[in-house]
Design an enzyme around this catalytic site. Structure first.
Site, mmCIF file in Angstrom:
data_model
loop_
_atom_site.group_PDB
_atom_site.id
_atom_site.type_symbol
_atom_site.label_atom_id
_atom_site.label_comp_id
_atom_site.label_asym_id
_atom_site.label_seq_id
_atom_site.Cartn_x
_atom_site.Cartn_y
_atom_site.Cartn_z
ATOM 1 N N HIS A 239 6.073 -4.625 -1.136
ATOM 2 C CA HIS A 239 5.743 -5.227 -2.525
ATOM 3 C C HIS A 239 6.774 -4.232 -3.521
ATOM 4 C CE1 HIS A 239 2.329 -7.081 -0.719
ATOM 5 N NE2 HIS A 239 1.623 -5.809 -0.346
HETATM 6 O O1 RIB Z 1 -0.633 -5.612 -4.411
HETATM 7 C C1 RIB Z 1 0.161 -4.625 -4.208
HETATM 8 C C2 RIB Z 1 0.513 -3.502 -5.167
HETATM 9 O O2 RIB Z 1 -0.748 -2.967 -5.346
HETATM 10 C C3 RIB Z 1 1.451 -2.610 -4.665
HETATM 11 O O3 RIB Z 1 2.250 -2.110 -6.020
HETATM 12 C C4 RIB Z 1 0.628 -1.660 -4.094
HETATM 13 O O4 RIB Z 1 1.175 -0.182 -4.315
HETATM 14 C C5 RIB Z 1 -0.532 -1.514 -4.996
HETATM 15 O O5 RIB Z 1 -0.274 -0.801 -6.025
#
Ligand code: RIB
Ligand code: CA
Length: 311
Positions: A239
């Site tokens: 992500h």
């Molecule tokens: O949904 C994914 C996000 O939420 C990423 O930034 C992970 O690190 C959490 O913060």
């Protein structure tokens, strides 16, 4: 040169995004600002300091930010990132400390000091960003771009069936940020769920046994051995590293203008990011939404840069 402020809640994928930033000659990390999210802000700040020290970059200032959302009660994600936020990776106690300034003030000062120059990359809940907007609304006209990891537009959420974690933790902050009238690239689960790092790729990367690549292997071991089997997941979703790449190499992603709003009142849908595309758009688009990604090219860029800098 992309001058970036990384607002972050390390967090395993945050840590990989940080290492990618430090491996990218076209990126200058102006500051790291921390926020409560994956774990509380004491730990996210500690982790940011420890990761920078591991990477030999104690020159980069770390400013501690908000631990709790603007309205909602705090919630964390230790089940995903481990109790310490880094999959149990034990790093030496950092010798460097966070600077005295609050994250919100650092975000404002750096953006206002260099109009049109600073790219703000929030990869955690948006609390600091919203508070910065309320304290100094002119940052909306002075920032170069805001590249946000958050939301789930045409795919299910990862925290509720309709909401992604960063938005769900602080939907009120997300609402402020989405309606600020500044240039936003929104890197949502629609693309980050396609950006998968596999265990064999991590093993290859760590074959050099260098401190950073061994740390990456140890953090991801938690994910592959603990979170993965419990949740039927075998690959690591990148992500935050994909969001960072969007800040300096946006052509790896396909973008589409969209009007995106966030649900603040739904009992079942709180934190849902509702995206209007094409003929459904009734208001001016407020984001460029990530709608596709060359995942193979992205993963290769990540592995290549980490290997060149840290292996
Ligand atoms: O949904 C994914 C996000 O939420 C990423 O930034 C992970 O690190 C959490 O913060
Ligand atoms: Ca994060």
């Amino acid at each position: 040169m992309h001058r970036i402020i990384l607002d972050t809640d390390p967090g395993i994928d945050d840590a990989l995004a940080l290492f990618l930033a430090l491996s990218s000659p076209d990126v200058r990390l102006e500051a790291i600002t921390t926020v409560g999210g994956n774990v509380n802000v004491d730990l996210t700040t500690y982790n940011a300091l420890a990761l920078l020290e591991l990477a030999g970059r104690t020159d980069i200032p770390v400013a501690r930010g908000s631990n709790r959302p603007i309205v909602r009660q705090p919630m964390y994600a230790e089940h995903v990132h481990g109790d310490n936020g880094l999959g149990g990776l034990q790093l030496p106690e950092p010798q460097i400390k966070a600077i005295d300034s609050h994250a919100v003030d650092v975000i404002i000062e750096k953006i206002m000091a260099s109009p049109g120059e600073i790219t703000l990359v929030p990869i955690g809940p948006l609390t600091n960003i919203a508070l910065a907007l309320r304290r100094e609304p002119r940052i909306a006209q002075s920032v170069r771009e805001v590249v946000i990891m958050g939301g789930a537009l045409r795919v299910p959420g990862n925290t509720t069936p309709s909401a992604e974690f960063n938005i769900y933790v602080d939907p009120h902050a997300a609402h402020i940020v989405l309606h600020a009238g500044w240039p936003i690239r929104l890197v949502s689960l629609d693309t980050t769920m396609q950006a998968e790092l596999r265990r064999e790729q991590v093993e290859m990367l760590a074959s050099s046994e260098s401190p950073v690549t061994v740390a990456i292997r140890q953090m991801l071991a938690y994910y592959f051995d603990v979170f993965g089997p419990q949740n039927g997941v075998s690959a690591f979703h990148m992500h935050d590293p994909l969001c960072l790449v969007a800040a300096f190499q946006p052509d790896l992603i396909n973008w589409e203008p969209s009007f995106v709003d966030v649900e603040l009142h739904g009992t079942l849908t709180l934190g849902e990011t509702v995206a209007y595309f094409g003929p459904l758009i009734t208001q001016s688009p407020n984001v460029l939404a990530s709608v596709g990604v060359d995942a193979g090219r992205f993963i290769q860029l990540f592995l290549q840069r980490i290997k060149e800098r840290f292996a």
